[in-house]
Design a protein around this motif. Structure first.
Motif, PDB file in Angstrom:
ATOM      1  N   ASP A   1      14.336   1.720  -6.085  1.00  0.00           N
ATOM      2  CA  ASP A   1      14.056   3.135  -5.836  1.00  0.00           C
ATOM      3  C   ASP A   1      13.172   3.334  -4.604  1.00  0.00           C
ATOM      4  N   ASP A   2      12.184   2.473  -4.403  1.00  0.00           N
ATOM      5  CA  ASP A   2      11.322   2.574  -3.219  1.00  0.00           C
ATOM      6  C   ASP A   2      12.114   2.315  -1.946  1.00  0.00           C
TER       7      ASP A   2
ATOM      8  N   ALA B   1      14.601   4.073   3.077  1.00  0.00           N
ATOM      9  CA  ALA B   1      15.589   3.294   3.826  1.00  0.00           C
ATOM     10  C   ALA B   1      15.610   3.642   5.308  1.00  0.00           C
ATOM     11  N   ASP B   2      15.583   4.917   5.638  1.00  0.00           N
ATOM     12  CA  ASP B   2      15.629   5.301   7.053  1.00  0.00           C
ATOM     13  C   ASP B   2      14.406   4.781   7.798  1.00  0.00           C
ATOM     14  N   HIS B   3      13.247   4.904   7.188  1.00  0.00           N
ATOM     15  CA  HIS B   3      12.009   4.414   7.813  1.00  0.00           C
ATOM     16  C   HIS B   3      12.037   2.884   7.941  1.00  0.00           C
TER      17      HIS B   3
ATOM     18  N   PHE C   1       0.814  -1.215   0.000  1.00  0.00           N
ATOM     19  CA  PHE C   1       0.000   0.000   0.000  1.00  0.00           C
ATOM     20  C   PHE C   1       0.847   1.264   0.000  1.00  0.00           C
ATOM     21  N   SER C   2       2.125   1.156   0.440  1.00  0.00           N
ATOM     22  CA  SER C   2       2.938   2.365   0.533  1.00  0.00           C
ATOM     23  C   SER C   2       4.261   2.309  -0.216  1.00  0.00           C
ATOM     24  N   LEU C   3       4.834   1.103  -0.390  1.00  0.00           N
ATOM     25  CA  LEU C   3       6.079   0.976  -1.133  1.00  0.00           C
ATOM     26  C   LEU C   3       6.281  -0.472  -1.551  1.00  0.00           C
TER      27      LEU C   3
END
Length: 166
Positions: free
Chosen positions: A32-33, A38-40, A24-26
């Motif tokens: 690329d996503d 990456a931090d999240h 739903f978000s990535l």
């Protein structure tokens, strides 16, 4: 210590279930996503991702590997290109690729990307060196062999697209 590569070290750590749950978000299988988030992703891996009910949490060494990749060069493979020939003999079908790497220090290989009842697709990957150096790009010859009884249609995926081979 080897530099982690997205397609070899990072993407395989995300299961199909992980990917579906985050769809739903990535897309956890899309470079690329993963770079953009990456931090999240690191935060969630350290807290509660993936949940125990879906195979998690990750072992600490996986989290450390992801962090090393995310905080480093975020290396990935490149799609290569070359000249392809396919030969059929009584003992094997041989796919041969010849060409020249883009720069000194590259390596390359054919990897089975997908299979169905009617087709098989190989991808031509090039791995760049950690640091581009001086020197002449090397010529390469890569061969992949498989059973002569395999009558599926053969495709090669490279930097110019997907091509059916004869």
């Amino acid at each position: 210590m080897r530099t982690p590569v997205f397609e070899l070290h990072i993407k395989p750590m995300f299961s199909a279930t992980d990917r579906d749950h985050m769809g739903f978000s990535l897309n956890l299988w899309a470079y690329d996503d993963v770079v953009a988030h990456a931090d999240h992703i690191i935060e969630r891996l350290e807290e509660d991702m993936p949940p125990t009910s879906t195979g998690g949490p990750w072992p600490q060494e996986w989290i450390d590997l992801f962090r090393r990749w995310a905080e480093g060069a975020r290396k990935r493979l490149e799609l290569g290109t070359g000249q392809y020939t396919v030969t059929h003999s009584a003992s094997a079908i041989t796919v041969k690729v010849i060409g020249t790497f883009p720069a000194a220090g590259y390596t390359g290989w054919l990897q089975l990307e997908s299979e169905t009842d009617t087709a098989k697709t190989y991808v031509l990957y090039f791995e760049p060196p950690d640091a581009l150096g001086e020197g002449t790009p090397e010529e390469f010859t890569i061969k992949e062999r498989y059973s002569p009884s395999d009558s599926r249609t053969l495709f090669i995926h490279d930097s110019t697209g997907v091509h059916q081979q004869q």
